[in-house]
Enzyme design. Structure first.
Site, PDB file in Angstrom:
ATOM      1  NE  ARG A   1      58.195  86.169  34.541  1.00 47.26           N
ATOM      2  CZ  ARG A   1      58.072  86.695  33.328  1.00 47.26           C
ATOM      3  NH1 ARG A   1      57.726  85.924  32.309  1.00 47.26           N
ATOM      4  NH2 ARG A   1      58.291  87.955  33.107  1.00 47.26           N
TER       5      ARG A   1
ATOM      6  CB  THR B   1      66.551  81.805  34.113  1.00 45.29           C
ATOM      7  OG1 THR B   1      65.685  81.731  35.264  1.00 45.29           O
ATOM      8  CG2 THR B   1      67.990  81.780  34.571  1.00 45.29           C
TER       9      THR B   1
ATOM     10  CG  ASP C   1      55.664  92.755  38.102  1.00 36.96           C
ATOM     11  OD1 ASP C   1      56.787  92.240  38.030  1.00 36.96           O
ATOM     12  OD2 ASP C   1      54.782  92.361  38.901  1.00 36.96           O
TER      13      ASP C   1
ATOM     14  CG  ASP D   1      56.234  95.060  41.082  1.00 33.70           C
ATOM     15  OD1 ASP D   1      56.317  94.459  42.168  1.00 33.70           O
ATOM     16  OD2 ASP D   1      57.187  95.175  40.285  1.00 33.70           O
TER      17      ASP D   1
END
Ligand code: PRP
Ligand code: URA
Length: 208
Positions: free
Chosen positions: A103, A107, A199, A202
């Site tokens: 991603r 945006t 995340d 991560d």
């Protein structure tokens, strides 16, 4: 599209542990794998079987087996990789494809960088795995790629989903079956799922 929300207490328990900031990389990976296996057990309940003859110590008999070679597991990189071993624990002979998407941080739109799928993809039951279904952009793009390469029978497994992602995927691909571990409240201004787990990539790979 059918959407199945997981109700098993073991799945709920493990997702709760996954969310905790205090859960380190090692435990996080283990939990993702276990959740994928438990969700896979539910999602693969309709796998077709074929009868084979086997010999027991007592007599010959005809009994059902699964043709695992007809299954393709397709993780969305990176975070989906963490779910693959859980599905392979159930169906070790499944083939594995990969779709690389990330991603854009500004945006939030998905960008493709890799796509490699097993041969005869049009004949396979495909299970796309990604722990997070947030805006749904990555999921829609991944299913677009698979369909463009001939994939037809598609299931999508996500551990945590936002209502926005479920609705976007449902509108874009009404023919697929979606399996969600837990439906969360909403997305925040950065398109992260709330309460979510942060995340996923991560946390699996320790790149925080
Ligand atoms: C995460 C996640 C999904 C995607 C979901 O990946 O694993 O692929 O975001 O967001 P969306 O529904 O809004 O598209 P990310 O892009 O962070 O890449 P990574 O797995 O490489 O960290
Ligand atoms: N991707 C993640 O890893 N987490 C989110 O909450 C949303 C997208």
């Amino acid at each position: 599209m059918s959407v199945s929300y997981m109700t098993h207490p073991l799945i709920k328990h493990k997702i709760t542990l996954l969310r905790k900031t205090a859960t380190g990389t090692n435990e996080f990976r283990k939990l993702i794998e276990e959740i994928a296996m438990l969700m896979g057990y539910e999602a693969l309940a309709d796998l077709p079987t074929a009868d084979i003859e086997v010999e027991t110590p007592i007599e010959k008999t005809v009994q059902p087996v699964i043709n695992g070679k007809k299954l393709a597991v397709v993780p969305i990189l990176r975070a989906g990789l963490g779910m693959v071993s859980g599905i392979l624990a159930l169906v070790p002979s499944a083939k594995v494809g990969h779709i690389g998407l990330y991603r854009d941080p500004e945006t939030h739109l998905p960008h493709e960088y890799y796509c490699k799928l097993p041969e005869a993809i049009d004949e396979r039951q495909i299970v796309v795995v990604d722990p997070m279904l947030a805006t749904g952009g990555s999921a829609v793009a991944a299913v677009d790629f698979i369909k463009a390469r001939g994939g037809k029978k598609i299931k999508f497994m996500s551990v945590i989903a936002a209502p926005e992602g479920v609705s976007t995927l449902m509108k874009a691909h009404p023919d697929i079956q979606l399996y969600v571990g837990c439906l969360d409240r909403c997305l925040n201004e950065n398109a992260y799922i709330c309460p979510g787990l942060g995340d996923a990539g991560d946390r699996i790979f320790g790149t925080l």
